[in-house]
Design a protein around this motif. Structure first.
Motif, PDB file in Angstrom:
ATOM      1  N   ASP A  27       0.849  -1.190   0.000  1.00 50.16           N
ATOM      2  CA  ASP A  27       0.000   0.000   0.000  1.00 50.16           C
ATOM      3  C   ASP A  27       0.885   1.242   0.000  1.00 50.16           C
ATOM      4  N   VAL A  28       0.580   2.164  -0.899  1.00 51.55           N
ATOM      5  CA  VAL A  28       1.345   3.404  -1.002  1.00 51.55           C
ATOM      6  C   VAL A  28       0.377   4.578  -0.941  1.00 51.55           C
ATOM      7  N   ALA A  29       0.641   5.515  -0.046  1.00 54.29           N
ATOM      8  CA  ALA A  29      -0.199   6.714   0.062  1.00 54.29           C
ATOM      9  C   ALA A  29       0.185   7.706  -1.028  1.00 54.29           C
ATOM     10  N   VAL A  44      10.998 -10.463 -11.743  1.00 48.42           N
ATOM     11  CA  VAL A  44      11.028 -11.473 -12.802  1.00 48.42           C
ATOM     12  C   VAL A  44      12.433 -11.412 -13.403  1.00 48.42           C
ATOM     13  N   GLY A  45      13.257 -12.376 -13.065  1.00 47.04           N
ATOM     14  CA  GLY A  45      14.648 -12.329 -13.499  1.00 47.04           C
ATOM     15  C   GLY A  45      15.324 -11.097 -12.940  1.00 47.04           C
ATOM     16  N   HIS A  46      15.936 -10.307 -13.828  1.00 44.11           N
ATOM     17  CA  HIS A  46      16.634  -9.099 -13.386  1.00 44.11           C
ATOM     18  C   HIS A  46      15.723  -7.872 -13.385  1.00 44.11           C
ATOM     19  N   VAL A  47      14.433  -8.060 -13.681  1.00 45.81           N
ATOM     20  CA  VAL A  47      13.507  -6.929 -13.802  1.00 45.81           C
ATOM     21  C   VAL A  47      12.632  -6.834 -12.553  1.00 45.81           C
ATOM     22  N   ARG A  48      12.609  -5.669 -11.949  1.00 50.51           N
ATOM     23  CA  ARG A  48      11.676  -5.406 -10.854  1.00 50.51           C
ATOM     24  C   ARG A  48      10.320  -5.073 -11.472  1.00 50.51           C
ATOM     25  N   VAL A  49       9.249  -5.595 -10.878  1.00 46.69           N
ATOM     26  CA  VAL A  49       7.913  -5.459 -11.452  1.00 46.69           C
ATOM     27  C   VAL A  49       6.963  -4.896 -10.408  1.00 46.69           C
ATOM     28  N   VAL A  50       6.141  -3.938 -10.835  1.00 49.83           N
ATOM     29  CA  VAL A  50       5.096  -3.361  -9.986  1.00 49.83           C
ATOM     30  C   VAL A  50       3.781  -3.495 -10.744  1.00 49.83           C
ATOM     31  N   ALA A  68      -6.762   8.227 -11.842  1.00 47.02           N
ATOM     32  CA  ALA A  68      -5.568   7.970 -12.642  1.00 47.02           C
ATOM     33  C   ALA A  68      -4.358   8.731 -12.111  1.00 47.02           C
ATOM     34  N   ARG A  69      -4.580   9.904 -11.544  1.00 45.22           N
ATOM     35  CA  ARG A  69      -3.441  10.642 -10.976  1.00 45.22           C
ATOM     36  C   ARG A  69      -2.801   9.867  -9.833  1.00 45.22           C
ATOM     37  N   ALA A  70      -3.617   9.344  -8.933  1.00 51.79           N
ATOM     38  CA  ALA A  70      -3.066   8.569  -7.823  1.00 51.79           C
ATOM     39  C   ALA A  70      -2.387   7.302  -8.335  1.00 51.79           C
ATOM     40  N   ASN A  71      -2.974   6.654  -9.325  1.00 47.75           N
ATOM     41  CA  ASN A  71      -2.378   5.427  -9.861  1.00 47.75           C
ATOM     42  C   ASN A  71      -0.986   5.681 -10.417  1.00 47.75           C
ATOM     43  N   VAL A  72      -0.845   6.719 -11.231  1.00 46.67           N
ATOM     44  CA  VAL A  72       0.467   7.029 -11.807  1.00 46.67           C
ATOM     45  C   VAL A  72       1.434   7.497 -10.720  1.00 46.67           C
ATOM     46  N   ASP A  73       0.941   8.280  -9.787  1.00 48.44           N
ATOM     47  CA  ASP A  73       1.792   8.784  -8.710  1.00 48.44           C
ATOM     48  C   ASP A  73       2.381   7.643  -7.881  1.00 48.44           C
ATOM     49  N   VAL A  74       1.573   6.643  -7.508  1.00 44.05           N
ATOM     50  CA  VAL A  74       2.104   5.563  -6.674  1.00 44.05           C
ATOM     51  C   VAL A  74       3.096   4.711  -7.456  1.00 44.05           C
ATOM     52  N   LEU A  75       2.887   4.544  -8.752  1.00 40.99           N
ATOM     53  CA  LEU A  75       3.881   3.837  -9.554  1.00 40.99           C
ATOM     54  C   LEU A  75       5.213   4.570  -9.525  1.00 40.99           C
ATOM     55  N   LYS A  76       5.156   5.877  -9.667  1.00 44.80           N
ATOM     56  CA  LYS A  76       6.382   6.667  -9.630  1.00 44.80           C
ATOM     57  C   LYS A  76       7.044   6.570  -8.253  1.00 44.80           C
ATOM     58  N   ARG A  77       6.261   6.602  -7.190  1.00 46.28           N
ATOM     59  CA  ARG A  77       6.813   6.506  -5.832  1.00 46.28           C
ATOM     60  C   ARG A  77       7.478   5.149  -5.583  1.00 46.28           C
ATOM     61  N   LEU A  78       7.017   4.132  -6.284  1.00 45.82           N
ATOM     62  CA  LEU A  78       7.610   2.810  -6.134  1.00 45.82           C
ATOM     63  C   LEU A  78       8.800   2.589  -7.067  1.00 45.82           C
ATOM     64  N   GLY A  79       9.233   3.648  -7.729  1.00 49.35           N
ATOM     65  CA  GLY A  79      10.441   3.564  -8.545  1.00 49.35           C
ATOM     66  C   GLY A  79      10.246   3.048  -9.945  1.00 49.35           C
ATOM     67  N   VAL A  80       9.006   3.021 -10.435  1.00 48.05           N
ATOM     68  CA  VAL A  80       8.750   2.542 -11.789  1.00 48.05           C
ATOM     69  C   VAL A  80       9.476   3.423 -12.806  1.00 48.05           C
ATOM     70  N   THR A  81      10.092   2.771 -13.796  1.00 46.21           N
ATOM     71  CA  THR A  81      10.800   3.497 -14.856  1.00 46.21           C
ATOM     72  C   THR A  81      10.018   3.534 -16.168  1.00 46.21           C
ATOM     73  N   ASP A  82       9.146   2.543 -16.395  1.00 42.09           N
ATOM     74  CA  ASP A  82       8.404   2.415 -17.649  1.00 42.09           C
ATOM     75  C   ASP A  82       7.060   1.769 -17.329  1.00 42.09           C
ATOM     76  N   VAL A  83       6.025   2.138 -18.090  1.00 43.43           N
ATOM     77  CA  VAL A  83       4.680   1.636 -17.816  1.00 43.43           C
ATOM     78  C   VAL A  83       4.125   0.904 -19.035  1.00 43.43           C
ATOM     79  N   LEU A  84       3.725  -0.357 -18.808  1.00 40.02           N
ATOM     80  CA  LEU A  84       3.000  -1.126 -19.810  1.00 40.02           C
ATOM     81  C   LEU A  84       1.546  -1.196 -19.371  1.00 40.02           C
ATOM     82  N   ALA A  85       0.664  -0.555 -20.128  1.00 42.74           N
ATOM     83  CA  ALA A  85      -0.766  -0.555 -19.815  1.00 42.74           C
ATOM     84  C   ALA A  85      -1.468  -1.587 -20.682  1.00 42.74           C
TER      85      ALA A  85
END
Length: 291
Positions: A27-29, A44-50, A68-85
């Motif tokens: 859970d991320v605020a 998954v292997g050498h890739v971190r997945v969120v 959608a703002r909160a969804n993208v924000d929490v991905l960024k807070r978790l260190g996501v570099t790229d998004v596959l929707a």
């Protein structure tokens, strides 16, 4: 360059991804409100997945009520570099049948009433949406979808409608006349917000139906969509795993990583500290660089 952290936003029918190792729900605020759900974070292997289920587990949230703002924000807070929707869509053309996948490269936004930017009065920014998806990530998605056995179409315009109702026949014909290939309810403003957060973004549209433009056929309904969802989800999970295993260990730089450098317009002295505090994750890099 550093490694990958791939954010996967799962659409209708894709509420989990098998094969993520050592995963746990986190859970991320967010200062932008509540996201759709907790995020499943693992490796998954050498890739971190969120992984984030867009509608929440159990499909609790309507397209028009997604934060959608909160969804993208929490991905960024978790260190996501790229998004596959991954999104379920309707087809507006004959040659993209149910069961096929389209890797979108353009959008027309017909949503209304949804907050579509992290920026506003007190901190204004204008990102370019001329090319709304990441070509590198989209190409990887094409290869992965084909490896998963999906009939895959490269490129296509995604018409983002408001919903939650399906289209009228007049609307469906109009969007076909505009040259759109697929129609859905969630690709916008998600793609815009990912760009503002400097996240390379690709969207895979999983076709469930032909909307309502075909003459002499029943209009799309939920039963028809659900019937196709499970088959699509099997291919979607396989596609995700193919993509994750195909990524090189080192993540090459993308121009989207720094797109806010050319987008911030409010003078530093005129910036609202309260808004800046909310932007700490999505725009922190650019705001610090501009100081």
């Amino acid at each position: 360059m550093s490694g990958w952290t791939i954010g996967i936003i799962g659409g209708s029918g894709l509420y989990d991804v098998e094969g993520i190792e050592g995963g746990e729900w986190v859970d991320v605020a967010s200062p932008w409100g509540a996201p759709s759900d907790a995020c499943f974070v693992g490796q998954v292997g050498h890739v971190r997945v969120v992984f984030l289920p867009r509608h929440g587990r159990g499909h609790r949230i309507s397209p028009s009520e997604l934060n959608a703002r909160a969804n993208v924000d929490v991905l960024k807070r978790l260190g996501v570099t790229d998004v596959l929707a991954v999104s379920s869509v309707g087809s507006l053309v004959e040659d993209r049948p149910p069961g096929s996948f389209t890797i979108a490269d353009q959008f027309i936004d017909r949503t209304k009433g949804r907050p579509s930017s992290f920026f506003g009065t007190g901190m204004v920014a204008h990102v370019s949406m001329a090319d709304p998806v990441c070509p590198r990530l989209s190409a990887l998605a094409v290869d992965a979808a084909r490896a998963a056995g999906a009939e895959t179409h490269v490129g296509g315009t995604y018409l983002a409608m408001e919903g939650p109702q399906f289209s009228t026949r007049a609307e469906s014909h109009l969007y076909r006349n505009w040259g759109c290939q697929i129609i859905g309810m969630t690709g916008m403003p998600e793609a815009k917000l990912a760009r503002e957060a400097e996240l390379p973004y690709a969207l895979v549209g999983m076709v469930t139906d032909y909307d309502c433009w075909r003459e002499g056929e029943e209009a799309v309904d939920v039963a028809q969509v659900i019937a196709q969802l499970s088959a699509n989800a099997v291919k979607a999970r396989a596609m995700v795993m193919h993509l994750l295993h195909s990524l090189p260990e080192e993540r090459p730089a993308s121009p989207i990583n720094t797109c806010l450098d050319a987008a911030l317009i409010t003078a530093p002295a005129a910036r609202d500290p309260e808004i800046l505090a909310r932007l700490d994750a999505v725009a922190g890099r650019a705001l610090r660089a501009a100081e």
